[in-house]
Design an enzyme around this catalytic site. Structure first.
Site, mmCIF file in Angstrom:
data_model
loop_
_atom_site.group_PDB
_atom_site.id
_atom_site.type_symbol
_atom_site.label_atom_id
_atom_site.label_comp_id
_atom_site.label_asym_id
_atom_site.label_seq_id
_atom_site.Cartn_x
_atom_site.Cartn_y
_atom_site.Cartn_z
ATOM 1 N NE ARG A 32 -2.574 0.898 3.557
ATOM 2 C CZ ARG A 32 -3.492 0.724 4.508
ATOM 3 N NH1 ARG A 32 -4.771 0.851 4.207
ATOM 4 N NH2 ARG A 32 -3.144 0.398 5.727
ATOM 5 N NE ARG A 51 -2.652 3.430 7.435
ATOM 6 C CZ ARG A 51 -3.893 2.974 7.523
ATOM 7 N NH1 ARG A 51 -4.792 3.334 6.629
ATOM 8 N NH2 ARG A 51 -4.241 2.153 8.495
HETATM 9 P P1 AP5 Z 1 -7.457 -0.073 1.797
HETATM 10 O O1 AP5 Z 1 -8.671 0.362 1.034
HETATM 11 O O2 AP5 Z 1 -6.507 0.977 2.251
HETATM 12 O O3 AP5 Z 1 -7.916 -1.029 3.002
HETATM 13 P P2 AP5 Z 1 -8.615 -0.682 4.379
HETATM 14 O O4 AP5 Z 1 -9.540 -1.809 4.689
HETATM 15 O O5 AP5 Z 1 -9.205 0.695 4.347
HETATM 16 O O6 AP5 Z 1 -7.351 -0.769 5.313
HETATM 17 P P3 AP5 Z 1 -6.894 0.081 6.552
HETATM 18 O O7 AP5 Z 1 -5.495 -0.382 6.868
HETATM 19 O O8 AP5 Z 1 -7.083 1.555 6.325
HETATM 20 O O9 AP5 Z 1 -7.872 -0.427 7.637
HETATM 21 P P4 AP5 Z 1 -7.691 -0.300 9.127
HETATM 22 O O10 AP5 Z 1 -9.066 -0.657 9.568
HETATM 23 O O11 AP5 Z 1 -6.602 -1.078 9.736
HETATM 24 O O12 AP5 Z 1 -7.197 1.196 9.292
HETATM 25 P P5 AP5 Z 1 -7.925 2.557 9.662
HETATM 26 O O13 AP5 Z 1 -7.310 3.624 8.866
HETATM 27 O O14 AP5 Z 1 -9.390 2.404 9.660
HETATM 28 O O15 AP5 Z 1 -6.691 -1.159 0.902
HETATM 29 C C1 AP5 Z 1 -5.473 -1.730 1.332
HETATM 30 C C2 AP5 Z 1 -4.536 -1.934 0.119
HETATM 31 O O16 AP5 Z 1 -5.116 -2.915 -0.741
HETATM 32 C C3 AP5 Z 1 -4.348 -0.674 -0.743
HETATM 33 O O17 AP5 Z 1 -3.049 -0.639 -1.221
HETATM 34 C C4 AP5 Z 1 -5.355 -0.850 -1.897
HETATM 35 O O18 AP5 Z 1 -4.931 -0.188 -3.090
HETATM 36 C C5 AP5 Z 1 -5.371 -2.373 -2.055
HETATM 37 N N1 AP5 Z 1 -6.680 -2.888 -2.453
HETATM 38 C C6 AP5 Z 1 -7.897 -2.490 -1.996
HETATM 39 N N2 AP5 Z 1 -8.877 -3.201 -2.578
HETATM 40 C C7 AP5 Z 1 -8.273 -4.083 -3.412
HETATM 41 C C8 AP5 Z 1 -8.757 -5.097 -4.295
HETATM 42 N N3 AP5 Z 1 -10.073 -5.362 -4.424
HETATM 43 N N4 AP5 Z 1 -7.834 -5.826 -4.986
HETATM 44 C C9 AP5 Z 1 -6.506 -5.582 -4.853
HETATM 45 N N5 AP5 Z 1 -5.988 -4.616 -4.067
HETATM 46 C C10 AP5 Z 1 -6.858 -3.881 -3.339
HETATM 47 O O19 AP5 Z 1 -7.474 2.687 11.198
HETATM 48 C C11 AP5 Z 1 -6.104 2.876 11.532
HETATM 49 C C12 AP5 Z 1 -5.977 2.869 13.036
HETATM 50 O O20 AP5 Z 1 -6.767 3.941 13.599
HETATM 51 C C13 AP5 Z 1 -6.484 1.612 13.747
HETATM 52 O O21 AP5 Z 1 -5.497 0.589 13.795
HETATM 53 C C14 AP5 Z 1 -6.821 2.165 15.134
HETATM 54 O O22 AP5 Z 1 -5.646 2.349 15.890
HETATM 55 C C15 AP5 Z 1 -7.390 3.536 14.806
HETATM 56 N N6 AP5 Z 1 -8.849 3.505 14.617
HETATM 57 C C16 AP5 Z 1 -9.519 3.786 13.469
HETATM 58 N N7 AP5 Z 1 -10.859 3.640 13.652
HETATM 59 C C17 AP5 Z 1 -11.005 3.269 14.959
HETATM 60 C C18 AP5 Z 1 -12.150 2.938 15.740
HETATM 61 N N8 AP5 Z 1 -13.386 2.975 15.231
HETATM 62 N N9 AP5 Z 1 -11.939 2.569 17.011
HETATM 63 C C19 AP5 Z 1 -10.699 2.534 17.550
HETATM 64 N N10 AP5 Z 1 -9.568 2.817 16.860
HETATM 65 C C20 AP5 Z 1 -9.733 3.179 15.571
#
Ligand code: AP5
Length: 214
Positions: free
Chosen positions: A127, A159
């Site tokens: 990513r 990231r």
């Molecule tokens: P991407 O779309 O970036 O995946 P994602 O599911 O959004 O992944 P994240 O890592 O952002 O999810 P996360 O839940 O860990 O992080 P968040 O930012 O919410 O895709 C990933 C990769 O795959 C990319 O390179 C993309 O191009 C590729 N890709 C996508 N679809 C594809 C496909 N179909 N085929 C091939 N390739 C593909 O949270 C980060 C942190 O914030 C958490 O760890 C936590 O500490 C905190 N946080 C956020 N929300 C909360 C909450 N509600 N409660 C508590 N802590 C929270």
């Protein structure tokens, strides 16, 4: 067909929530509310919330419910959410789902992007992201401009929480704390499970057809 506009998108880290939210909100003309993006902006701006959240995110842990719930409730209360919204990454604990229901915030559909852990490791390892919110992958979705963003021209970065050991921690937490939220929405008859291993465009079309917008 039922038109569903108050939605949330769930799935493991790297399952494609942000990528699908980006495509879906363009097609549905609703705002995307990503708790991950909101927290990263707060860290970049050096706010009190950002300071609190930073150390949890860096270690791959969830930010405490009391930090995140208020931010989301305030955001959903804004004018642009009146016609619907796409929650990306919230709720991800039962406490968050129950707090949302207690506030009277209802949803029409909970999308679950089903992707096995071995695919997740490859996705997160490749990513690249831009501070404007655009998401790329070195193999499956490279930027047409190389190392810079197609949308705004800024340099792409990895990231901080995409290090292999942090990815493993995030996946472990997802299986323990977020899987029960999937069961919670299934029990309410609101869960739409989508095969998230297809390519980005196919997955978007599949979701749109499931919600009656294909
Ligand atoms: P991407 O779309 O970036 O995946 P994602 O599911 O959004 O992944 P994240 O890592 O952002 O999810 P996360 O839940 O860990 O992080 P968040 O930012 O919410 O895709 C990933 C990769 O795959 C990319 O390179 C993309 O191009 C590729 N890709 C996508 N679809 C594809 C496909 N179909 N085929 C091939 N390739 C593909 O949270 C980060 C942190 O914030 C958490 O760890 C936590 O500490 C905190 N946080 C956020 N929300 C909360 C909450 N509600 N409660 C508590 N802590 C929270």
């Amino acid at each position: 067909m039922v038109i569903m506009m108050r939605m949330l998108i769930m799935g493991a880290p790297g399952s494609g929530k942000g990528t699908q939210a980006e495509s879906l909100v363009k097609r549905l003309s609703i705002p995307s509310i990503s708790t991950g993006d909101m927290l990263r902006s707060a860290i970049a701006e050096g706010t009190e919330t950002g300071k609190q959240a930073g150390r949890y995110i860096k270690d791959g842990k969830l930010v405490p419910d009391e930090v995140i719930i208020g931010i989301v409730i305030e955001r959903i209360g804004r004018e642009d959410c009146k016609a619907g919204y796409m929650l990306d990454g919230f709720p991800r604990t039962l406490g968050q789902a129950e707090a949302m229901a207690k506030e009277g915030i209802d949803i029409d559909a909970a999308l679950f992007l089903d992707v096995p852990d071995e695919v997740i490791m490859k996705r997160l390892g490749g990513r690249r992201v831009c501070s404007c919110g655009s998401i790329y992958h070195v193999v499956s979705k490279p930027s047409s401009k190389g190392d810079v963003c197609e949308v705004c021209g800024k340099p792409l970065t990895v990231r901080e929480d995409d290090k292999p050991e942090t990815i493993a921690k995030r996946l472990e937490i997802y299986h323990v704390q977020t899987k029960p939220v999937i069961d919670y929405y299934a029990a309410q008859g609101k869960l739409l499970t989508v095969d998230g291993t297809r390519n980005v465009e196919e997955t978007t079309e599949l979701v749109l057809s499931l919600i009656g917008r294909g």
